[in-house]
Design an enzyme around this catalytic site. Structure first.
Site, PDB file in Angstrom:
ATOM      1  N   ARG A 231       0.844  -1.193   0.000  1.00 57.23           N
ATOM      2  CA  ARG A 231       0.000   0.000   0.000  1.00 57.23           C
ATOM      3  C   ARG A 231       0.877   1.240   0.000  1.00 57.23           C
ATOM      4  O   ARG A 231       1.863   1.321   0.740  1.00 57.23           O
ATOM      5  CB  ARG A 231      -0.917   0.031   1.233  1.00 57.23           C
ATOM      6  N   GLU A 260      -1.829   8.057  -6.077  1.00 61.00           N
ATOM      7  CA  GLU A 260      -1.900   7.371  -7.365  1.00 61.00           C
ATOM      8  C   GLU A 260      -3.098   7.874  -8.163  1.00 61.00           C
ATOM      9  O   GLU A 260      -4.124   8.216  -7.585  1.00 61.00           O
ATOM     10  CB  GLU A 260      -2.001   5.856  -7.150  1.00 61.00           C
ATOM     11  N   HIS A 278       1.845   0.098 -10.042  1.00 60.81           N
ATOM     12  CA  HIS A 278       0.845  -0.729  -9.346  1.00 60.81           C
ATOM     13  C   HIS A 278       0.507  -1.977 -10.178  1.00 60.81           C
ATOM     14  O   HIS A 278      -0.649  -2.231 -10.515  1.00 60.81           O
ATOM     15  CB  HIS A 278      -0.418   0.078  -9.046  1.00 60.81           C
TER      16      HIS A 278
END
Length: 525
Positions: A231, A260, A278
């Site tokens: 995370r 993000e 990601h």
């Protein structure tokens, strides 16, 4: 016939599963919010990934919607409170991409240790700088794993295959589970001091946010490498940049970032940092798996009422839900209270029901209490899978119903055992629907649990309460209610304060530094 809308790109097999089970299915991806709002009222189910935003406005227009299924683990794009208010079950697939994320972690470790991205760019430029890219072997290195749940345990197995030595910090990791994994369980400070490479596999909670900051990095050995595929925000990026620039940290590899999509970041442009957008779950196999899982789960619910991996609903009938509502709120609060105070390995939980509640269906109460107990450290736990998560972590759960009379018309008591001892908390309902805390560690203390609380254990000495009030006042923290209790004169005492707002970290630090303070924790409900 139920009707489902697939509004994000899923494997074609998902639509086939729905149709094979007799569910009418439409696939319409790339809808604008207004388009989705106009269409959603015709559907019983909505299957999504991350692109569709199931906002409160969309949910308000979903007159027939019964279930939202997220193919993947994150549900940040779903307004769960709004869905709950409309009676819509929200499901996800928390384990479908575990292997893929673990493999990406190992890949990032190699990329950092062997400087593969920088060497690749240099070679493509025709430089052939062989002596510049001296790498580091992973064999024999100490890997520090922060968070040893589903993904973390897979990383452990892969790292052991590379002949790495693995140590782990996880308050919920039992000694037996650590032995099964053949790893050494340590406290965080020891992990920081010993690890050559540190990898994070914990959810984002108040306890884990910024867990790797300047203070933590200062405790690490020179040349350490930091891997984060879990995370964004677990690592304070500015502090990591400073540690890399100073030469203390040799490198880092990040798949997730505090903000993000990460178009800009303080770590970007640093040759010692490997960055990916990601990609933890981005494999064909993982996407196929989560698509199939979400289709099966949604079909089961729409056709049979079976609930799997729901984040906002326990297993119970509609008739029970209304009657058990206040009890479930009490159970969740008791579990959360104990969970937020747990700092070491949890080995058992004993739940006792006395009075009226002992004659009800207590299974959903136990589930929601376990959920509250585990959620402070495990964001993937929910009311349905909490018992399974407890079993996987070797947490012994006992449920006991007493027929005996008690001081209250109904009483629920939770006793948790950790590696350091035992703690119990008990509560009741006032007026049949108002949860109330009535006991902590055998000490009577009556309080309503509200969003911002401060819990303190201290020695029962004159002047402590005054010093506490002064410290909070000087820090601009207003006390709404103040509840006190003690075992006996001069022994341990408990203070439970309701605050108007969250206590700042620096003020909490001053409270912990007060003479006679044994423990001080900010709690949220």
């Amino acid at each position: 016939m139920p009707k489902v809308l697939i509004s994000d790109k899923l494997s074609p097999r998902a639509a086939e599963i729905f149709r094979e089970r007799g569910i009418e299915t439409d696939v319409d991806t790339g809808l604008a919010p207004e388009e989705l709002k106009a269409k959603i009222g015709a559907y019983d189910g909505l299957a999504i990934r991350s692109a569709t935003k199931a906002t409160a406005e969309i949910i308000a227009a979903a007159d027939n919607l019964k279930v939202i299924g997220r193919a993947g683990i994150g549900v940040d794009n779903v307004d769960i409170p709004a869905a709950t208010g409309r009676g819509i079950v929200v499901m996800n697939t928390p384990h479908g991409n575990s292997i893929t994320t673990a493999e990406h972690t190992i890949a990032m470790m190699f990329a950092s240790a062997r400087q593969i991205p920088a060497a690749d760019r240099s070679t493509h430029a025709g430089k052939w700088e062989k002596s510049r890219f001296m790498g580091t072997e992973l064999t024999g290195k100490v890997l520090g794993v922060i968070g040893c749940g589903n993904i973390g345990s897979i990383v452990v197995e892969r790292a052991q295959g590379l002949r790495m030595r693995v140590i782990a910090f996880d308050p919920f990791l039992s000694p037996d589970r650590a032995e099964d994994l053949d790893i050494e369980k340590v406290e965080l400070d020891e992990l920081l001091a010993r690890a050559d490479i540190i990898t994070l596999h914990v959810p984002m909670t108040d306890q884990t946010r910024g867990i790797i900051d300047a203070a933590a990095l200062a405790k690490t050995k020179p040349g350490v490498r930091i891997i984060n595929c879990a995370r964004g925000g677990l690592v304070v990026e500015e502090d990591l940049k400073a540690a890399i620039e100073s030469g203390h940290v040799a490198g880092a590899a990040f798949d997730v970032f505090a903000k993000e999509p990460a178009k800009e970041n303080v770590l970007f442009g640093m040759e010692q940092v490997v960055a990916t957008p990601h990609l933890g779950a981005a494999t064909a196999e993982a996407q196929e798996k989560v698509a199939l899982q979400v289709a099966e789960q949604m079909a089961d619910y729409l056709l049979t009422g079976a609930v799997t991996n729901a984040l906002n609903m326990p297993s119970l009938s509609a008739e029970e839900a209304k009657r058990l509502g206040p009890y479930m709120q009490l159970a969740e609060q008791l579990g959360s209270f104990a969970g937020q105070l747990t700092r070491t390995g949890l080995t058992s939980a004993r739940i006792e029901y006395e009075g009226d509640v002992a004659h009800l269906n207590t299974r959903p109460l136990t589930q929601v209490m376990l959920c509250g107990l585990l959620q402070p450290m495990l964001d993937t736990v929910n009311m349905v899978n909490a018992p399974i998560v407890a079993r996987e972590r070797d947490i012994d759960v006992a449920e006991v119903k007493h027929e005996r009379d008690c001081d209250y018309q109904t009483l629920i008591r939770l006793t948790v055992t950790t590696e350091r001892g035992e703690r119990c908390v008990a509560g009741t309902l006032f007026g049949s629907d108002k949860p109330r805390l009535v006991e902590v560690k055998g000490i009577s203390v009556e309080a309503t649990l509200t969003p911002h609380m401060l819990y303190i254990t201290n020695e029962d000495k004159p002047g402590f309460i005054g010093a506490l009030g002064t410290t909070l006042g000087d820090g601009g923290v207003n006390i709404a209610t103040f509840h006190l209790g003690r075992a006996e004169r001069g022994s341990d005492a408990i203070a439970l304060l309701e605050l108007d707002e969250a206590i700042p970290a620096d003020v909490l630090g001053k409270v912990r530094a007060l003479p006679h303070t044994k423990q001080a924790e900010a709690l949220r409900f």
